[in-house]
Design an enzyme around this catalytic site. Sequence first.
Site, PDB file in Angstrom:
ATOM      1  N   GLU A   1      -7.014   7.396   8.282  1.00 49.64           N
ATOM      2  CA  GLU A   1      -5.808   7.212   9.103  1.00 49.64           C
ATOM      3  C   GLU A   1      -5.695   5.784   9.630  1.00 49.64           C
ATOM      4  O   GLU A   1      -5.384   5.571  10.805  1.00 49.64           O
ATOM      5  CB  GLU A   1      -5.777   8.203  10.268  1.00 49.64           C
ATOM      6  CG  GLU A   1      -5.594   9.642   9.840  1.00 49.64           C
ATOM      7  CD  GLU A   1      -5.240  10.561  10.994  1.00 49.64           C
ATOM      8  OE1 GLU A   1      -5.466  10.188  12.157  1.00 49.64           O
ATOM      9  OE2 GLU A   1      -4.745  11.663  10.730  1.00 49.64           O
TER      10      GLU A   1
ATOM     11  N   GLU B   1      -5.139  16.728   6.122  1.00 51.65           N
ATOM     12  CA  GLU B   1      -5.614  17.509   7.266  1.00 51.65           C
ATOM     13  C   GLU B   1      -4.430  18.308   7.772  1.00 51.65           C
ATOM     14  O   GLU B   1      -3.450  17.724   8.251  1.00 51.65           O
ATOM     15  CB  GLU B   1      -6.093  16.606   8.415  1.00 51.65           C
ATOM     16  CG  GLU B   1      -7.355  15.823   8.126  1.00 51.65           C
ATOM     17  CD  GLU B   1      -7.741  14.921   9.317  1.00 51.65           C
ATOM     18  OE1 GLU B   1      -7.376  15.229  10.469  1.00 51.65           O
ATOM     19  OE2 GLU B   1      -8.382  13.891   9.055  1.00 51.65           O
TER      20      GLU B   1
HETATM   21  C1  GLA Z   1      -7.108  12.994  12.849  1.00 53.57           C
HETATM   22  C2  GLA Z   1      -8.471  12.526  12.354  1.00 53.57           C
HETATM   23  C3  GLA Z   1      -9.506  13.608  12.436  1.00 53.57           C
HETATM   24  C4  GLA Z   1      -9.437  14.309  13.781  1.00 53.57           C
HETATM   25  C5  GLA Z   1      -8.039  14.880  13.977  1.00 53.57           C
HETATM   26  C6  GLA Z   1      -7.846  15.602  15.288  1.00 53.57           C
HETATM   27  O1  GLA Z   1      -6.422  13.611  11.873  1.00 53.57           O
HETATM   28  O2  GLA Z   1      -8.399  12.049  11.037  1.00 53.57           O
HETATM   29  O3  GLA Z   1     -10.758  13.030  12.262  1.00 53.57           O
HETATM   30  O4  GLA Z   1      -9.729  13.401  14.787  1.00 53.57           O
HETATM   31  O5  GLA Z   1      -7.126  13.825  13.983  1.00 53.57           O
HETATM   32  O6  GLA Z   1      -8.769  16.605  15.460  1.00 53.57           O
END
Ligand code: GLA
Length: 610
Positions: free
Chosen positions: A180, A259
């Site tokens: 990210e 995700e």
């Molecule tokens: C983002 C991150 C994960 C985690 C989620 C929230 O997507 O990539 O590692 O921190 O947020 O749980």
Amino acid sequence: MKGRVVSVLAGMALAMAVPSWAGSPLAIDGDHFVRDGKPWLVRSGEMHYPRIPHEAWRDRLRKAKAMGLNTITTYAFWNVNEPEPGKFDFSGDGDIASFIRIAKEEGLDVILRPGPYVCAEWDFGGFPAWLLRTPGLRVRSYDPRFLAATDAWFKRLHQELEPLLSSHGGNIVMVQVENEYGSYGEDRDYLEAIHKQIVAAGFDVPLFMSNGPGPGRMEPGTLPGLLPVINFDGDAADAKQAFDESAPYLAGHPKMTGEYWSGWYDRWGEPHQTRTAAVATSAVGWFIDNNVSFNLYMVDGGTNFGWMAGANEENHVYKPVTTSYDYDAPIDEAGRLTPKYMALRKLIGAHLNPGETLAKLPASSPTMAIASFKLDTSVSLLDALPALSKPQSSVRVRSMEAFGQNHGLILYRKRLDTNVTGKLDLGPVRDLATVLVDGEPRGTLDRRLDQRTLDTPLKSGDTLDLLVENMGRVNFGSAVPDEYKGLRHEVTIGKDTLSNWQVYPLPLNDLSALPFHPGTDAKGPRFLHGGFELAKVAGGSFLDMRAGSQGHVWINGHHLGRYWNIGPQQTLFVPAEWLRKGHNDVVVLEMGARGPADLAGLTDPIFATH
Ligand code: GLA
């Protein structure tokens, strides 16, 4: 960033550049995945090896498979596997190769996310705290000192996992580059350098990048040639919107949700987070209907054992993450199958890829009560200092990392040799300081509340102790690079700067020499000791910490993590694997005035915010 206008053509150019990978069973064929040459939907669940005792990995992976998943996604946690510079540790709960091998034996592909940054509500987003020992080193940037360290990490990790890559007959089918990054920065050189290091280390399987949806995050977070995937939560309508707003970047690629947040995490002092099964099935149903591969973050959240919980900083307010990482995931912290698990299994099980079958439903994990037992010996932390730490002299207070310490508490001691007047000012406190004068607690200063000063009478001859606890390094956002712990600025009283300190690093790795004495009357921050007998280990348990204030618990030498009566978590998960038939030894570090005299284990967790 958000409002930036991005041309559709730029997105298309990225799309065209993605190659397909020969030699790996999972490949990209135009806008879809194929596995062994046949169309394939990746249905993954996220599970993190250090958040589950290794003895339970097979059980949890089997449950994920029986929910209808065909893939497991995990980060590789750099700070778990390289706890000291150049000293790698892949043993026990850090044995990522075994975790992936067991997944293979259970019929699961693996998506690996080696960071170096992982976010994940994990201390410092997975960066080893020792990076902060180098003054000025900036993580997540094109800093040669940082990049030398990431290069060594990727190379050593590759050595550990090479036979498990699908290019070598293993089950690691895809590898993520960074994490990210589009929510963080615009340093293209850094992102390219990380990509090159991962390739050069030998990770020769399809590579991808995940980001929040929409141009504002996808533009800075995506490199040409790598598969872009998007992360979000919500229901079918949210999923549709996320894909619609990301469309220029995704055209021509297999669609994938890197995700999908099937639950959420808790932070101390805030309400417990849940997400309904109905919302999760709505989104997953949409993924299936629209041929969108997905990864449920998390399928089994587990626990932030030890000191590894991370923290957020929002609008300059520090928000530490709880010990429990249950995440309201389909498989709960104790390995139990929830209604969300059943609902998702039913949905996914009816939509398998051709040739796949739904595995038999495994039994849910049992939990057990532990009858109330006494804590009957104790020692104050100050009296225990000689058994815990060797002091170092320091003219000024310095951070924990400057003393070579990653986690735990640190004590700064000073005997006042002149009379002083005015407020005691510690500067920024990282993160919770207890001020003691001649062994008497005078007050606490809490970073969450931006507290730095204490009005307390002090005179020549007093011994001033500043005991500072690391509550978890920020793992997300612009605060990450400067997450040192302890005290680093000047400590002053009125106009006087205090100098010449005795500093006791307290990583609390070994509590075996604590000089306990009978009774629980030790004062101030103190260790309490007791135990219980078990005729049989019939399951995991939830230790009820409601009688305590704030502190930590160790069972049979395993550090369960932090408790704090502000909640929402009021119980600490005790894995069955850490209990034993016969005697079980319990040590509690209680920081507050009110402490438990006895404890008991419950069959279910309690969540309540005070
Ligand atoms: C983002 C991150 C994960 C985690 C989620 C929230 O997507 O990539 O590692 O921190 O947020 O749980």
